[in-house]
Scaffold this active site. Structure first.
Site, PDB file in Angstrom:
ATOM      1  N   GLY A 116       0.799  -1.227   0.000  1.00 42.78           N
ATOM      2  CA  GLY A 116       0.000   0.000   0.000  1.00 42.78           C
ATOM      3  C   GLY A 116       0.828   1.271   0.000  1.00 42.78           C
ATOM      4  O   GLY A 116       0.283   2.363  -0.167  1.00 42.78           O
ATOM      5  N   GLU A 117       2.144   1.166   0.201  1.00 45.53           N
ATOM      6  CA  GLU A 117       2.973   2.379   0.152  1.00 45.53           C
ATOM      7  C   GLU A 117       2.976   2.925  -1.275  1.00 45.53           C
ATOM      8  O   GLU A 117       2.912   2.173  -2.250  1.00 45.53           O
ATOM      9  CB  GLU A 117       4.415   2.061   0.559  1.00 45.53           C
ATOM     10  CG  GLU A 117       4.565   1.808   2.041  1.00 45.53           C
ATOM     11  CD  GLU A 117       6.011   1.551   2.447  1.00 45.53           C
ATOM     12  OE1 GLU A 117       6.901   1.601   1.570  1.00 45.53           O
ATOM     13  OE2 GLU A 117       6.233   1.278   3.632  1.00 45.53           O
ATOM     14  N   ASP A 134     -23.988  25.867   0.011  1.00 42.47           N
ATOM     15  CA  ASP A 134     -23.118  25.470   1.120  1.00 42.47           C
ATOM     16  C   ASP A 134     -21.727  25.262   0.536  1.00 42.47           C
ATOM     17  O   ASP A 134     -21.583  25.115  -0.678  1.00 42.47           O
ATOM     18  CB  ASP A 134     -23.647  24.170   1.758  1.00 42.47           C
ATOM     19  CG  ASP A 134     -23.309  24.096   3.250  1.00 42.47           C
ATOM     20  OD1 ASP A 134     -22.423  24.846   3.691  1.00 42.47           O
ATOM     21  OD2 ASP A 134     -23.929  23.285   3.959  1.00 42.47           O
ATOM     22  N   ASP A 173     -27.547  26.523   7.199  1.00 43.99           N
ATOM     23  CA  ASP A 173     -27.192  26.706   8.613  1.00 43.99           C
ATOM     24  C   ASP A 173     -26.720  28.140   8.840  1.00 43.99           C
ATOM     25  O   ASP A 173     -26.420  28.869   7.899  1.00 43.99           O
ATOM     26  CB  ASP A 173     -26.178  25.665   9.107  1.00 43.99           C
ATOM     27  CG  ASP A 173     -24.823  25.776   8.420  1.00 43.99           C
ATOM     28  OD1 ASP A 173     -24.403  26.904   8.118  1.00 43.99           O
ATOM     29  OD2 ASP A 173     -24.201  24.727   8.184  1.00 43.99           O
ATOM     30  N   HIS A 217     -13.046  25.479   4.119  1.00 41.00           N
ATOM     31  CA  HIS A 217     -14.205  25.444   5.022  1.00 41.00           C
ATOM     32  C   HIS A 217     -14.210  26.663   5.951  1.00 41.00           C
ATOM     33  O   HIS A 217     -15.271  27.192   6.283  1.00 41.00           O
ATOM     34  CB  HIS A 217     -14.186  24.146   5.820  1.00 41.00           C
ATOM     35  CG  HIS A 217     -15.355  24.030   6.728  1.00 41.00           C
ATOM     36  ND1 HIS A 217     -16.640  23.957   6.257  1.00 41.00           N
ATOM     37  CD2 HIS A 217     -15.438  24.010   8.071  1.00 41.00           C
ATOM     38  CE1 HIS A 217     -17.468  23.880   7.282  1.00 41.00           C
ATOM     39  NE2 HIS A 217     -16.762  23.921   8.387  1.00 41.00           N
ATOM     40  N   ARG A 238     -12.290  20.825   8.419  1.00 44.08           N
ATOM     41  CA  ARG A 238     -13.346  21.039   9.411  1.00 44.08           C
ATOM     42  C   ARG A 238     -12.811  21.008  10.842  1.00 44.08           C
ATOM     43  O   ARG A 238     -13.443  21.501  11.752  1.00 44.08           O
ATOM     44  CB  ARG A 238     -14.463  20.006   9.239  1.00 44.08           C
ATOM     45  CG  ARG A 238     -15.436  20.433   8.146  1.00 44.08           C
ATOM     46  CD  ARG A 238     -16.500  19.413   7.887  1.00 44.08           C
ATOM     47  NE  ARG A 238     -15.959  18.258   7.207  1.00 44.08           N
ATOM     48  CZ  ARG A 238     -16.714  17.267   6.729  1.00 44.08           C
ATOM     49  NH1 ARG A 238     -18.014  17.300   6.864  1.00 44.08           N
ATOM     50  NH2 ARG A 238     -16.151  16.256   6.106  1.00 44.08           N
ATOM     51  N   GLN A 239     -11.615  20.407  11.004  1.00 40.00           N
ATOM     52  CA  GLN A 239     -11.021  20.400  12.354  1.00 40.00           C
ATOM     53  C   GLN A 239     -10.023  21.549  12.429  1.00 40.00           C
ATOM     54  O   GLN A 239      -8.831  21.369  12.237  1.00 40.00           O
ATOM     55  CB  GLN A 239     -10.344  19.060  12.597  1.00 40.00           C
ATOM     56  CG  GLN A 239     -11.347  17.909  12.605  1.00 40.00           C
ATOM     57  CD  GLN A 239     -10.670  16.557  12.504  1.00 40.00           C
ATOM     58  OE1 GLN A 239      -9.678  16.307  13.152  1.00 40.00           O
ATOM     59  NE2 GLN A 239     -11.199  15.692  11.669  1.00 40.00           N
ATOM     60  N   ARG A 247     -27.208  20.279  15.187  1.00 37.15           N
ATOM     61  CA  ARG A 247     -26.519  19.033  14.854  1.00 37.15           C
ATOM     62  C   ARG A 247     -26.553  18.111  16.066  1.00 37.15           C
ATOM     63  O   ARG A 247     -26.158  18.505  17.172  1.00 37.15           O
ATOM     64  CB  ARG A 247     -25.073  19.357  14.464  1.00 37.15           C
ATOM     65  CG  ARG A 247     -24.376  18.274  13.722  1.00 37.15           C
ATOM     66  CD  ARG A 247     -22.991  18.734  13.303  1.00 37.15           C
ATOM     67  NE  ARG A 247     -22.894  19.144  11.921  1.00 37.15           N
ATOM     68  CZ  ARG A 247     -22.876  18.296  10.901  1.00 37.15           C
ATOM     69  NH1 ARG A 247     -22.954  17.001  11.103  1.00 37.15           N
ATOM     70  NH2 ARG A 247     -22.775  18.737   9.669  1.00 37.15           N
ATOM     71  N   LYS A 283     -29.862  25.319  12.052  1.00 36.60           N
ATOM     72  CA  LYS A 283     -29.593  23.864  12.067  1.00 36.60           C
ATOM     73  C   LYS A 283     -29.050  23.439  13.422  1.00 36.60           C
ATOM     74  O   LYS A 283     -28.097  24.004  13.922  1.00 36.60           O
ATOM     75  CB  LYS A 283     -28.573  23.543  10.965  1.00 36.60           C
ATOM     76  CG  LYS A 283     -28.122  22.106  10.914  1.00 36.60           C
ATOM     77  CD  LYS A 283     -27.131  21.860   9.774  1.00 36.60           C
ATOM     78  CE  LYS A 283     -25.702  22.206  10.138  1.00 36.60           C
ATOM     79  NZ  LYS A 283     -24.738  21.803   9.093  1.00 36.60           N
TER      80      LYS A 283
HETATM   81  C1  R5P Z   1     -20.874  22.469   7.787  1.00 39.69           C
HETATM   82  O1  R5P Z   1     -20.485  23.337   8.509  1.00 39.69           O
HETATM   83  C2  R5P Z   1     -20.581  22.417   6.316  1.00 39.69           C
HETATM   84  O2  R5P Z   1     -20.551  23.641   5.702  1.00 39.69           O
HETATM   85  C3  R5P Z   1     -21.597  21.578   5.637  1.00 39.69           C
HETATM   86  O3  R5P Z   1     -22.877  22.097   5.920  1.00 39.69           O
HETATM   87  C4  R5P Z   1     -21.500  20.186   6.133  1.00 39.69           C
HETATM   88  O4  R5P Z   1     -20.171  19.755   6.042  1.00 39.69           O
HETATM   89  C5  R5P Z   1     -22.379  19.299   5.311  1.00 39.69           C
HETATM   90  O5  R5P Z   1     -22.293  18.040   5.870  1.00 39.69           O
HETATM   91  P1  R5P Z   1     -23.402  16.964   5.558  1.00 39.69           P
HETATM   92  O6  R5P Z   1     -23.597  16.944   4.078  1.00 39.69           O
HETATM   93  O7  R5P Z   1     -22.788  15.675   6.083  1.00 39.69           O
HETATM   94  O8  R5P Z   1     -24.611  17.356   6.310  1.00 39.69           O
END
Ligand code: R5P
Length: 327
Positions: free
Chosen positions: A43-44, A225, A176, A135, A101-102, A201, A199
């Site tokens: 896998g390398e 989005d 959101d 993001h 996202r992190q 979560r 929204k």
């Molecule tokens: C969240 O903050 C992002 O902008 C998207 O709304 C999110 O990543 C969408 O994720 P999913 O399609 O899994 O709801």
């Protein structure tokens, strides 16, 4: 098509972004750089550059989408390979930047993976990064090298304007609260009202769309989005606006991450069209939603940015309003 100095520039493609890289090269009128990636039985990965890059201005195009770790590793190896082959400058072209996202510690004992990835790219030898719709815009600050942060909104808006006559009254809905700035930019550009979904979560995979602020009755809803991942957010929001009297729902995003239950959810949702781009290839995996899918290309945007960087010309005119980064 632009004219670019063919001898000094090299644009290479990681395996997962080859189609996009070929389109970028076609726009720039340069051949795709000669290089390939092989996998050892365990896998390398190994990358081999098959042409001289000494003293050249080199670009590697590879999004770090699913499988995220394999694509990220290939990108790092490509950069290392170019550095050891004496490239003059190496730019990582990462149309979709994974792990974004992190981007902060929002609870104890968690990593900031976006920063880790920024460190890894720099340590591998990248001198510059080009990306689209991070993001969170502040991820640019995780790098101590220049980052050209492009936005896909002009590409998406141009398409919507071309079908604007068919849509009737439109309302831009932010699925959101964090995305209101983007929805507002689209509403201003396209001349529609704005509504917001508050929204809630439940977890990383479970969404509960709670309150709708604004009026969607009798209108075509356009939802934007930065990415659609499991499609829980978009499909939950689409269901909700239909219950409030919307006549149609068109969804748009820069990055078609589309994992997990995304295909099933979009298929059975009231979303009539998902407008997205080729920052992540759709290919066969998107066949189940083919009839609803419109894929626009960011090749011209990236090709123009690469040409301008190579020629030391301004990239800022590509930074149009409608940046879909959050916060
Ligand atoms: C969240 O903050 C992002 O902008 C998207 O709304 C999110 O990543 C969408 O994720 P999913 O399609 O899994 O709801």
């Amino acid at each position: 098509m632009v004219k670019t100095d063919r001898d000094q520039i090299r644009v290479f493609a990681g395996r997962a972004s080859r189609d996009l890289a070929e389109s970028i090269c076609a726009y720039m009128n340069v051949p795709l750089g000669q290089g390939h990636t092989d996998m050892f039985p365990d896998g390398e990965l190994i990358v081999k550059i098959d042409e001289d890059v000494r003293g050249r201005d080199c670009y590697v195009v590879l999004s770090t989408h699913h499988p995220v770790n394999a694509n990220l590793m290939e990108l790092l190896i490509y950069i290392d390979c170019l550095r050891r082959a004496s490239a003059r400058r190496i730019t990582a072209v990462v149309p979709y930047f994974g792990y974004a996202r992190q981007d902060r510690k929002d609870e104890g004992r968690v990593p900031i993976t976006a920063k880790l990835v920024a460190n890894m790219l720099t340590a591998a030898g990248a001198n510059r990064v080009i990306t689209i719709d991070l993001h969170a815009a502040q991820i640019q600050g995780f790098f101590d090298i220049p980052v050209d942060h492009l936005v896909a909104a002009p590409v998406i808006i141009e398409h919507i304007e071309s079908i604007r006559d068919q849509l009737g009254d439109i309302v831009l809905v932010s699925p959101d609260v964090g995305n209101v700035k983007t929805a507002n930019a689209f509403a201003t550009q396209l001349g529609g009202d704005l509504a917001i979904i508050d929204k809630r979560r439940k977890s990383g995979t479970e969404i509960e769309s709670a309150n709708l602020i604004g009026d969607v009755k009798g209108k075509t809803v356009l939802m934007v989005d930065d990415q659609v991942s499991t499609a829980g957010t978009m499909c939950g929001a689409a269901q909700m606006v239909m219950e409030y009297g919307a006549t149609d729902v068109i969804a748009a995003c820069s990055h078609p991450v589309l994992v997990g239950l995304a295909m099933e959810r979009i298929q059975s949702s009231p979303i009539s069209q998902l407008i997205t781009t080729d920052t992540i290839p759709c290919g066969l995996r998107c066949e189940p939603i083919q009839e609803k899918l419109v894929v626009l290309s960011v090749a011209e945007l990236l090709g123009e940015a690469i040409s301008r960087i190579h020629e030391n010309r301004s990239v800022s005119s590509l930074f149009k309003p409608g940046n879909s980064s959050k916060r």
